[in-house]
Design an enzyme around this catalytic site. Structure first.
Site, PDB file in Angstrom:
ATOM      1  N   ASP A  60       0.852  -1.191   0.000  1.00  0.00           N
ATOM      2  CA  ASP A  60       0.000   0.000   0.000  1.00  0.00           C
ATOM      3  C   ASP A  60       0.892   1.246   0.000  1.00  0.00           C
ATOM      4  OD1 ASP A  60      -3.208   0.564   0.981  1.00  0.00           O
ATOM      5  OD2 ASP A  60      -1.778   2.227   1.099  1.00  0.00           O
ATOM      6  N   ILE A  61       0.505   2.231  -0.791  1.00  0.00           N
ATOM      7  CA  ILE A  61       1.325   3.434  -0.951  1.00  0.00           C
ATOM      8  C   ILE A  61       1.299   4.310   0.317  1.00  0.00           C
ATOM      9  CG2 ILE A  61      -0.412   5.006  -1.952  1.00  0.00           C
ATOM     10  CD1 ILE A  61       1.679   5.669  -4.138  1.00  0.00           C
ATOM     11  N   ASN A  66     -12.956  -3.018   2.499  1.00  0.00           N
ATOM     12  CA  ASN A  66     -13.926  -1.933   2.447  1.00  0.00           C
ATOM     13  C   ASN A  66     -14.795  -2.123   1.214  1.00  0.00           C
ATOM     14  OD1 ASN A  66     -12.776  -0.659   4.746  1.00  0.00           O
ATOM     15  ND2 ASN A  66     -11.178   0.212   3.466  1.00  0.00           N
ATOM     16  N   GLU A 114     -12.128   3.449  -1.338  1.00  0.00           N
ATOM     17  CA  GLU A 114     -11.660   4.566  -2.174  1.00  0.00           C
ATOM     18  C   GLU A 114     -11.308   4.117  -3.582  1.00  0.00           C
ATOM     19  OE1 GLU A 114      -8.397   6.276  -0.035  1.00  0.00           O
ATOM     20  OE2 GLU A 114      -9.679   6.991   1.585  1.00  0.00           O
ATOM     21  N   VAL A 115     -10.785   2.903  -3.709  1.00  0.00           N
ATOM     22  CA  VAL A 115     -10.411   2.383  -5.035  1.00  0.00           C
ATOM     23  C   VAL A 115     -11.428   1.302  -5.420  1.00  0.00           C
ATOM     24  CG1 VAL A 115      -8.648   1.188  -6.382  1.00  0.00           C
ATOM     25  CG2 VAL A 115      -7.961   2.884  -4.672  1.00  0.00           C
ATOM     26  N   HIS A 151     -10.199  -5.446  -3.249  1.00  0.00           N
ATOM     27  CA  HIS A 151      -8.871  -5.702  -2.662  1.00  0.00           C
ATOM     28  C   HIS A 151      -9.039  -6.014  -1.183  1.00  0.00           C
ATOM     29  CE1 HIS A 151      -9.728  -1.371  -2.486  1.00  0.00           C
ATOM     30  NE2 HIS A 151      -9.066  -1.346  -1.346  1.00  0.00           N
ATOM     31  N   HIS A 160      -7.000  -5.645   2.328  1.00  0.00           N
ATOM     32  CA  HIS A 160      -5.856  -5.088   3.053  1.00  0.00           C
ATOM     33  C   HIS A 160      -5.326  -6.173   3.986  1.00  0.00           C
ATOM     34  CE1 HIS A 160      -6.734  -0.710   2.227  1.00  0.00           C
ATOM     35  NE2 HIS A 160      -7.943  -1.209   2.026  1.00  0.00           N
TER      36      HIS A 160
HETATM   37  P1  AMP Z   1      -9.743   1.404   0.113  1.00  0.00           P
HETATM   38  O1  AMP Z   1     -10.061   2.618   0.909  1.00  0.00           O
HETATM   39  O2  AMP Z   1     -10.116   0.141   0.836  1.00  0.00           O
HETATM   40  O3  AMP Z   1     -10.320   1.470  -1.285  1.00  0.00           O
HETATM   41  O4  AMP Z   1      -8.173   1.350   0.006  1.00  0.00           O
HETATM   42  C1  AMP Z   1      -7.466   1.790  -1.102  1.00  0.00           C
HETATM   43  C2  AMP Z   1      -6.009   1.709  -0.734  1.00  0.00           C
HETATM   44  O5  AMP Z   1      -5.252   1.816  -1.904  1.00  0.00           O
HETATM   45  C3  AMP Z   1      -5.548   2.833   0.219  1.00  0.00           C
HETATM   46  O6  AMP Z   1      -5.010   2.261   1.420  1.00  0.00           O
HETATM   47  C4  AMP Z   1      -4.471   3.562  -0.599  1.00  0.00           C
HETATM   48  O7  AMP Z   1      -3.382   4.002   0.182  1.00  0.00           O
HETATM   49  C5  AMP Z   1      -4.071   2.497  -1.612  1.00  0.00           C
HETATM   50  N1  AMP Z   1      -3.553   3.012  -2.867  1.00  0.00           N
HETATM   51  C6  AMP Z   1      -4.084   3.964  -3.662  1.00  0.00           C
HETATM   52  N2  AMP Z   1      -3.308   4.166  -4.747  1.00  0.00           N
HETATM   53  C7  AMP Z   1      -2.274   3.310  -4.642  1.00  0.00           C
HETATM   54  C8  AMP Z   1      -1.119   3.024  -5.449  1.00  0.00           C
HETATM   55  N3  AMP Z   1      -0.878   3.683  -6.591  1.00  0.00           N
HETATM   56  N4  AMP Z   1      -0.250   2.076  -5.025  1.00  0.00           N
HETATM   57  C9  AMP Z   1      -0.471   1.406  -3.874  1.00  0.00           C
HETATM   58  N5  AMP Z   1      -1.532   1.620  -3.073  1.00  0.00           N
HETATM   59  C10 AMP Z   1      -2.427   2.562  -3.441  1.00  0.00           C
END
Ligand code: AMP
Length: 111
Positions: free
Chosen positions: A30-31, A86, A94-95, A99, A101
């Site tokens: 995770d970034i 999530n 958010e994405v 996925h 975590h």
């Molecule tokens: P969620 O809120 O469950 O959708 O988590 C999305 C996760 O993706 C967050 O913890 C972000 O920090 C992570 N994330 C977003 N962009 C990137 C990226 N380019 N590389 C790695 N992790 C990312």
């Protein structure tokens, strides 16, 4: 999905720090890590969230579940780990690409 950040990481168009790759799933860091180890277990196929899973994904979801402890062990998380999924805006996703975590290796954020 060309505008999906995780599809672009999987395609190599955006850099990712991979710790595992196989035919169905990739795992990368995770970034914005919320623990010493914070990985994302991501299917190669674009499924938006848990809410979009169907019976055709049963093999994939079983594979992801079993992979979690394998990856955790490989990362030295012998004492246990936390998993978070999530789902949708109401779940803080958010994405919009499914996925899991995988967190551990020290103090963890509260819920
Ligand atoms: P969620 O809120 O469950 O959708 O988590 C999305 C996760 O993706 C967050 O913890 C972000 O920090 C992570 N994330 C977003 N962009 C990137 C990226 N380019 N590389 C790695 N992790 C990312």
């Amino acid at each position: 999905m060309t505008d999906c950040v995780f599809c672009n990481i999987i395609a190599g168009k955006i850099p990712g720090q991979f710790v595992h790759q196989d035919e169905q799933v990739v795992v990368f860091k995770d970034i914005h890590p919320k623990a010493r180890v914070h990985l994302l277990v991501v299917p190669r196929v674009h499924v938006e969230s848990l809410a979009e899973l169907t019976g055709q994904h049963d093999g994939l979801t079983a594979h992801m579940m079993r992979l979690l402890s394998q990856v955790a062990r490989a990362q030295g998380l012998d004492n246990g780990f936390r998993t978070v999924i999530n789902t949708g805006p109401g779940g803080g996703q958010e994405v919009p690409h499914l996925h899991i975590h995988l967190l551990g290796g020290g103090p963890l954020p509260g819920f």
